[in-house]
Design a protein around this motif. Structure first.
Motif, PDB file in Angstrom:
ATOM      1  N   ALA A  88       0.825  -1.189  -0.061  1.00  0.00           N
ATOM      2  CA  ALA A  88       0.053   0.032   0.065  1.00  0.00           C
ATOM      3  C   ALA A  88       0.821   1.261  -0.094  1.00  0.00           C
ATOM      4  O   ALA A  88       0.556   2.224  -0.843  1.00  0.00           O
ATOM      5  N   ILE A  89       1.835   1.085   0.810  1.00  0.00           N
ATOM      6  CA  ILE A  89       2.928   2.266   0.804  1.00  0.00           C
ATOM      7  C   ILE A  89       3.487   2.597  -0.663  1.00  0.00           C
ATOM      8  O   ILE A  89       3.448   3.829  -1.158  1.00  0.00           O
ATOM      9  N   TRP A  90       3.818   1.545  -1.092  1.00  0.00           N
ATOM     10  CA  TRP A  90       4.635   1.587  -2.587  1.00  0.00           C
ATOM     11  C   TRP A  90       3.723   1.892  -3.653  1.00  0.00           C
ATOM     12  O   TRP A  90       3.818   2.731  -4.608  1.00  0.00           O
ATOM     13  N   ASN A  91       2.296   1.491  -3.265  1.00  0.00           N
ATOM     14  CA  ASN A  91       1.107   1.832  -4.438  1.00  0.00           C
ATOM     15  C   ASN A  91       0.925   3.517  -4.276  1.00  0.00           C
ATOM     16  O   ASN A  91       0.755   4.104  -5.292  1.00  0.00           O
ATOM     17  N   THR A  92       1.031   3.947  -3.084  1.00  0.00           N
ATOM     18  CA  THR A  92       0.899   5.287  -3.041  1.00  0.00           C
ATOM     19  C   THR A  92       1.977   6.211  -3.571  1.00  0.00           C
ATOM     20  O   THR A  92       1.766   7.201  -4.296  1.00  0.00           O
ATOM     21  N   VAL A  93       3.141   5.675  -3.220  1.00  0.00           N
ATOM     22  CA  VAL A  93       4.402   6.558  -3.788  1.00  0.00           C
ATOM     23  C   VAL A  93       4.148   6.289  -5.158  1.00  0.00           C
ATOM     24  O   VAL A  93       4.583   7.500  -6.004  1.00  0.00           O
ATOM     25  N   GLY A  94       3.871   5.296  -5.997  1.00  0.00           N
ATOM     26  CA  GLY A  94       3.517   4.923  -7.375  1.00  0.00           C
ATOM     27  C   GLY A  94       2.534   5.998  -7.972  1.00  0.00           C
ATOM     28  O   GLY A  94       2.859   6.880  -8.989  1.00  0.00           O
ATOM     29  N   TYR A  95       1.658   6.207  -7.201  1.00  0.00           N
ATOM     30  CA  TYR A  95       0.350   7.032  -7.609  1.00  0.00           C
ATOM     31  C   TYR A  95       0.978   8.669  -7.563  1.00  0.00           C
ATOM     32  O   TYR A  95       0.817   9.391  -8.476  1.00  0.00           O
ATOM     33  N   MET A  96       1.548   8.936  -6.531  1.00  0.00           N
ATOM     34  CA  MET A  96       2.223  10.330  -6.405  1.00  0.00           C
ATOM     35  C   MET A  96       3.222  10.805  -7.389  1.00  0.00           C
ATOM     36  O   MET A  96       3.317  11.708  -8.062  1.00  0.00           O
ATOM     37  N   PHE A 131       2.715  13.229 -14.678  1.00  0.00           N
ATOM     38  CA  PHE A 131       2.640  12.593 -15.783  1.00  0.00           C
ATOM     39  C   PHE A 131       1.131  12.715 -16.352  1.00  0.00           C
ATOM     40  O   PHE A 131       0.776  13.099 -17.682  1.00  0.00           O
ATOM     41  N   PHE A 132      -0.093  12.382 -15.541  1.00  0.00           N
ATOM     42  CA  PHE A 132      -1.301  12.677 -15.803  1.00  0.00           C
ATOM     43  C   PHE A 132      -1.618  14.471 -16.169  1.00  0.00           C
ATOM     44  O   PHE A 132      -2.278  14.681 -16.941  1.00  0.00           O
ATOM     45  N   TYR A 133      -0.905  14.797 -15.297  1.00  0.00           N
ATOM     46  CA  TYR A 133      -1.327  16.649 -15.610  1.00  0.00           C
ATOM     47  C   TYR A 133      -0.462  17.010 -17.024  1.00  0.00           C
ATOM     48  O   TYR A 133      -1.219  17.868 -17.484  1.00  0.00           O
ATOM     49  N   PHE A 134       0.791  16.271 -17.200  1.00  0.00           N
ATOM     50  CA  PHE A 134       1.357  16.960 -18.478  1.00  0.00           C
ATOM     51  C   PHE A 134       0.356  16.151 -19.770  1.00  0.00           C
ATOM     52  O   PHE A 134       0.190  17.091 -20.634  1.00  0.00           O
ATOM     53  N   VAL A 135      -0.099  15.144 -19.625  1.00  0.00           N
ATOM     54  CA  VAL A 135      -0.975  14.407 -20.737  1.00  0.00           C
ATOM     55  C   VAL A 135      -2.189  15.233 -20.842  1.00  0.00           C
ATOM     56  O   VAL A 135      -2.693  15.785 -21.732  1.00  0.00           O
ATOM     57  N   ALA A 136      -2.829  15.767 -19.609  1.00  0.00           N
ATOM     58  CA  ALA A 136      -4.027  16.453 -19.600  1.00  0.00           C
ATOM     59  C   ALA A 136      -3.947  17.805 -20.306  1.00  0.00           C
ATOM     60  O   ALA A 136      -4.946  18.337 -20.827  1.00  0.00           O
ATOM     61  N   ASP A 137      -2.928  18.385 -19.976  1.00  0.00           N
ATOM     62  CA  ASP A 137      -2.527  19.995 -20.335  1.00  0.00           C
ATOM     63  C   ASP A 137      -2.242  19.765 -21.679  1.00  0.00           C
ATOM     64  O   ASP A 137      -3.063  20.679 -22.399  1.00  0.00           O
ATOM     65  N   ARG A 138      -1.703  18.746 -22.339  1.00  0.00           N
ATOM     66  CA  ARG A 138      -1.586  18.858 -23.677  1.00  0.00           C
ATOM     67  C   ARG A 138      -2.706  18.193 -24.544  1.00  0.00           C
ATOM     68  O   ARG A 138      -2.807  18.890 -25.618  1.00  0.00           O
ATOM     69  N   THR A 139      -3.558  17.508 -24.028  1.00  0.00           N
ATOM     70  CA  THR A 139      -4.846  16.983 -24.979  1.00  0.00           C
ATOM     71  C   THR A 139      -5.982  18.071 -24.563  1.00  0.00           C
ATOM     72  O   THR A 139      -6.931  17.933 -24.958  1.00  0.00           O
ATOM     73  N   ASP A 140      -5.757  19.113 -23.528  1.00  0.00           N
ATOM     74  CA  ASP A 140      -6.739  20.079 -23.199  1.00  0.00           C
ATOM     75  C   ASP A 140      -8.090  19.243 -22.628  1.00  0.00           C
ATOM     76  O   ASP A 140      -9.289  19.304 -22.956  1.00  0.00           O
TER      77      ASP A 140
END
Length: 123
Positions: free
Chosen positions: A94-102, A107-116
């Motif tokens: 669970a700790i490593w899953n949280t780290v992976g999500y963070m 990357f999600f922000y970068f993709v969302a910014d580029r795809t509007d």
């Protein structure tokens, strides 16, 4: 007691089947779409895919540990050394899953910014 443990195992199976289906069908398409939208940043699809599959592996490992705990409780009727070890492994996953999500959030922000896509930015 056996009916309750059977119900918990069935619930765990119902939770893990959609996760497996997403990892087989949806996430490869997501990586291809990221590569199509951002052709200059091809490595981004690979990084996002690696993070998604890593987090999926951790979740499935946690599910396996939960099944081990339920089997042990069904046999003995109480928690023992093996169940406490499995709980520690679940906590680490669970700790490593949280780290992976963070780590994946930029990357999600970068993709969302580029795809509007403002909906993706809410993740």
């Amino acid at each position: 007691m056996k009916v309750q443990i059977w119900f918990l195992k069935a619930t765990l199976l119902v939770i893990n089947i959609p996760l497996l289906l997403m990892s087989v069908f949806w996430w490869p398409r997501l990586m291809v779409n990221i590569a199509a939208v951002l052709p200059r940043v091809v490595i981004l699809g690979g990084v996002v895919g690696l993070l998604l599959y890593g987090m999926t592996g951790l979740l499935l490992w946690s599910g396996f540990q939960l099944i081990r705990i339920l089997n042990e409780v069904a046999k003995q009727g109480s928690f023992g050394l093996m169940t406490s070890q499995a709980l520690r492994q679940i906590r680490r996953a669970a700790i490593w899953n949280t780290v992976g999500y963070m780590v994946s959030l930029p990357f999600f922000y970068f993709v969302a910014d580029r795809t509007d896509a403002p909906g993706s930015m809410l993740i």
